[in-house]
Design a protein around this motif. Structure first.
Motif, PDB file in Angstrom:
ATOM      1  N   TYR A   1     -50.274  12.720  15.318  1.00  0.00           N
ATOM      2  CA  TYR A   1     -49.797  12.064  14.239  1.00  0.00           C
ATOM      3  C   TYR A   1     -48.129  11.653  14.527  1.00  0.00           C
ATOM      4  O   TYR A   1     -47.387  12.365  14.742  1.00  0.00           O
ATOM      5  CB  TYR A   1     -49.784  13.186  13.107  1.00  0.00           C
ATOM      6  CG  TYR A   1     -49.171  12.582  11.648  1.00  0.00           C
ATOM      7  CD1 TYR A   1     -49.857  11.739  10.679  1.00  0.00           C
ATOM      8  CD2 TYR A   1     -47.879  13.008  11.014  1.00  0.00           C
ATOM      9  CE1 TYR A   1     -49.350  11.420   9.679  1.00  0.00           C
ATOM     10  CE2 TYR A   1     -47.254  12.379  10.136  1.00  0.00           C
ATOM     11  CZ  TYR A   1     -48.191  11.556   9.454  1.00  0.00           C
ATOM     12  OH  TYR A   1     -47.710  11.315   8.060  1.00  0.00           O
ATOM     13  N   ASP A   2     -48.102  10.466  14.060  1.00  0.00           N
ATOM     14  CA  ASP A   2     -46.531   9.759  14.224  1.00  0.00           C
ATOM     15  C   ASP A   2     -45.829   9.928  12.847  1.00  0.00           C
ATOM     16  O   ASP A   2     -46.592   9.671  11.880  1.00  0.00           O
ATOM     17  CB  ASP A   2     -46.606   8.684  14.695  1.00  0.00           C
ATOM     18  CG  ASP A   2     -47.205   8.518  16.131  1.00  0.00           C
ATOM     19  OD1 ASP A   2     -47.206   9.213  17.043  1.00  0.00           O
ATOM     20  OD2 ASP A   2     -47.919   7.139  16.611  1.00  0.00           O
ATOM     21  N   TYR A   3     -44.575  10.285  12.875  1.00  0.00           N
ATOM     22  CA  TYR A   3     -43.720  10.177  11.746  1.00  0.00           C
ATOM     23  C   TYR A   3     -42.417   9.975  12.111  1.00  0.00           C
ATOM     24  O   TYR A   3     -41.908  10.014  13.167  1.00  0.00           O
ATOM     25  CB  TYR A   3     -43.990  11.672  11.016  1.00  0.00           C
ATOM     26  CG  TYR A   3     -43.144  12.714  12.078  1.00  0.00           C
ATOM     27  CD1 TYR A   3     -42.116  13.182  11.795  1.00  0.00           C
ATOM     28  CD2 TYR A   3     -44.138  13.248  12.988  1.00  0.00           C
ATOM     29  CE1 TYR A   3     -41.478  14.236  12.375  1.00  0.00           C
ATOM     30  CE2 TYR A   3     -43.458  14.440  13.659  1.00  0.00           C
ATOM     31  CZ  TYR A   3     -42.267  14.699  13.425  1.00  0.00           C
ATOM     32  OH  TYR A   3     -41.711  15.776  14.150  1.00  0.00           O
ATOM     33  N   ASP A   4     -41.835   9.487  10.934  1.00  0.00           N
ATOM     34  CA  ASP A   4     -40.373   9.132  11.282  1.00  0.00           C
ATOM     35  C   ASP A   4     -39.603  10.181  11.630  1.00  0.00           C
ATOM     36  O   ASP A   4     -39.499  11.420  11.110  1.00  0.00           O
ATOM     37  CB  ASP A   4     -39.807   8.377   9.717  1.00  0.00           C
ATOM     38  CG  ASP A   4     -38.446   7.659   9.977  1.00  0.00           C
ATOM     39  OD1 ASP A   4     -37.430   8.629  10.112  1.00  0.00           O
ATOM     40  OD2 ASP A   4     -38.587   6.498   9.864  1.00  0.00           O
ATOM     41  N   ALA A   5     -38.502   9.967  12.381  1.00  0.00           N
ATOM     42  CA  ALA A   5     -37.686  10.926  13.039  1.00  0.00           C
ATOM     43  C   ALA A   5     -36.762  11.587  12.097  1.00  0.00           C
ATOM     44  O   ALA A   5     -36.175  12.661  12.404  1.00  0.00           O
ATOM     45  CB  ALA A   5     -36.677  10.319  14.263  1.00  0.00           C
ATOM     46  N   ASN A   6     -36.316  10.796  11.164  1.00  0.00           N
ATOM     47  CA  ASN A   6     -35.352  11.320  10.088  1.00  0.00           C
ATOM     48  C   ASN A   6     -36.215  12.433   9.079  1.00  0.00           C
ATOM     49  O   ASN A   6     -35.450  13.147   8.284  1.00  0.00           O
ATOM     50  CB  ASN A   6     -35.017  10.230   9.325  1.00  0.00           C
ATOM     51  CG  ASN A   6     -34.011   9.249   9.985  1.00  0.00           C
ATOM     52  OD1 ASN A   6     -33.353   9.686  10.819  1.00  0.00           O
ATOM     53  ND2 ASN A   6     -34.153   8.071   9.876  1.00  0.00           N
ATOM     54  N   ASP A   7     -37.374  12.372   9.219  1.00  0.00           N
ATOM     55  CA  ASP A   7     -38.358  13.268   8.375  1.00  0.00           C
ATOM     56  C   ASP A   7     -38.259  14.666   9.157  1.00  0.00           C
ATOM     57  O   ASP A   7     -38.649  14.608  10.376  1.00  0.00           O
ATOM     58  CB  ASP A   7     -39.791  12.797   8.013  1.00  0.00           C
ATOM     59  CG  ASP A   7     -39.927  11.890   7.203  1.00  0.00           C
ATOM     60  OD1 ASP A   7     -38.842  11.584   6.564  1.00  0.00           O
ATOM     61  OD2 ASP A   7     -40.860  11.090   7.144  1.00  0.00           O
ATOM     62  N   GLN A   8     -38.445  15.866   8.466  1.00  0.00           N
ATOM     63  CA  GLN A   8     -38.660  17.065   9.058  1.00  0.00           C
ATOM     64  C   GLN A   8     -39.955  17.186   9.054  1.00  0.00           C
ATOM     65  O   GLN A   8     -40.679  16.938   7.977  1.00  0.00           O
ATOM     66  CB  GLN A   8     -37.658  18.110   8.566  1.00  0.00           C
ATOM     67  CG  GLN A   8     -36.145  18.072   8.694  1.00  0.00           C
ATOM     68  CD  GLN A   8     -35.581  19.185   8.215  1.00  0.00           C
ATOM     69  OE1 GLN A   8     -35.886  20.133   7.674  1.00  0.00           O
ATOM     70  NE2 GLN A   8     -34.255  19.314   8.728  1.00  0.00           N
ATOM     71  N   LEU A   9     -40.670  17.882   9.975  1.00  0.00           N
ATOM     72  CA  LEU A   9     -42.045  18.379  10.087  1.00  0.00           C
ATOM     73  C   LEU A   9     -42.235  19.679   9.206  1.00  0.00           C
ATOM     74  O   LEU A   9     -42.351  20.823   9.955  1.00  0.00           O
ATOM     75  CB  LEU A   9     -42.603  18.540  11.541  1.00  0.00           C
ATOM     76  CG  LEU A   9     -44.161  18.366  11.603  1.00  0.00           C
ATOM     77  CD1 LEU A   9     -44.736  16.931  10.858  1.00  0.00           C
ATOM     78  CD2 LEU A   9     -44.519  18.255  13.157  1.00  0.00           C
ATOM     79  N   ILE A  10     -41.999  19.581   8.015  1.00  0.00           N
ATOM     80  CA  ILE A  10     -42.188  20.804   7.181  1.00  0.00           C
ATOM     81  C   ILE A  10     -42.808  20.352   5.702  1.00  0.00           C
ATOM     82  O   ILE A  10     -42.942  19.196   5.641  1.00  0.00           O
ATOM     83  CB  ILE A  10     -40.751  21.610   6.735  1.00  0.00           C
ATOM     84  CG1 ILE A  10     -39.905  20.618   6.357  1.00  0.00           C
ATOM     85  CG2 ILE A  10     -40.381  22.083   8.067  1.00  0.00           C
ATOM     86  CD1 ILE A  10     -38.613  21.339   5.683  1.00  0.00           C
ATOM     87  N   GLY A  11     -43.493  21.165   5.064  1.00  0.00           N
ATOM     88  CA  GLY A  11     -44.003  20.883   3.490  1.00  0.00           C
ATOM     89  C   GLY A  11     -45.185  19.708   3.963  1.00  0.00           C
ATOM     90  O   GLY A  11     -45.902  19.835   4.574  1.00  0.00           O
ATOM     91  N   GLY A  12     -44.923  18.671   2.845  1.00  0.00           N
ATOM     92  CA  GLY A  12     -45.758  17.759   2.803  1.00  0.00           C
ATOM     93  C   GLY A  12     -46.084  17.090   3.881  1.00  0.00           C
ATOM     94  O   GLY A  12     -47.255  16.477   4.433  1.00  0.00           O
TER      95      GLY A  12
END
Length: 167
Positions: free
Chosen positions: A131-142
């Motif tokens: 799963y790719d996600y924005d580096a500014n997002d933390q991989l927690i919660g939603g």
């Protein structure tokens, strides 16, 4: 008119009897009546609490929803077991200032499948997805919940296809 209905009935019965034991999802369960999914232990270097239970439950739910098999705790006709072997985050793209713009969460699961009614269908195989996600997002919660759901949807479907589909 009666002859036409009689012939149509015979054609319909002949067509249906040639299909074997398949579900609407294309699953070939053979003579199996039960399945069990043993707990998938998290053996990854980076441990995220609860993802082992989530995977085990999601695989159980998928098989129950797409087949007529009954879930059992022991002596299942079909047995799934294994472990989570990788859970890691890696940068995927960078910005002009050499910082990550996008990260990728990858999860890999080793699965052992035993068909007690047809041992030739047994296998052990590694399944993984990301799963790719924005580096500014933390991989927690939603963000974490969305990532795990997307990864597990893909992996459980791959496990299902490998074990119960003859494609």
């Amino acid at each position: 008119m009666k002859k036409l209905l009689f012939y149509l009935s015979i054609i319909a019965l002949t067509t249906m009897s040639g299909c074997g034991i398949y579900s609407f999802t294309g699953a070939d369960i053979g003579e199996a009546k039960t399945f069990q999914v043993n707990f998938f232990q998290n053996n990854a270097t980076l441990v995220e609490p609860g993802i082992d239970r989530t995977f085990t439950t999601q695989l159980q739910d998928l098989i129950q929803n797409q087949t007529s098999l009954s879930l059992t705790n022991n002596n299942g006709d079909l047995i799934y077991e294994g472990e989570i072997i990788d859970y890691y985050i890696a940068p995927m793209t960078s910005t002009s200032s050499n910082t990550a713009a996008q990260n990728r969460l990858t999860v890999a699961i080793n699965v052992r499948f035993y068909n007690n009614l047809d041992p030739e269908k047994d296998f052990e195989k590694r399944f993984s997805f990301y799963y790719d996600y924005d580096a500014n997002d933390q991989l927690i919660g939603g963000t974490l919940d969305t990532a795990i759901e997307e990864i597990y949807n893909r992996i459980t479907q791959d496990v299902f296809n490998e074990s119960l589909s003859n494609w």
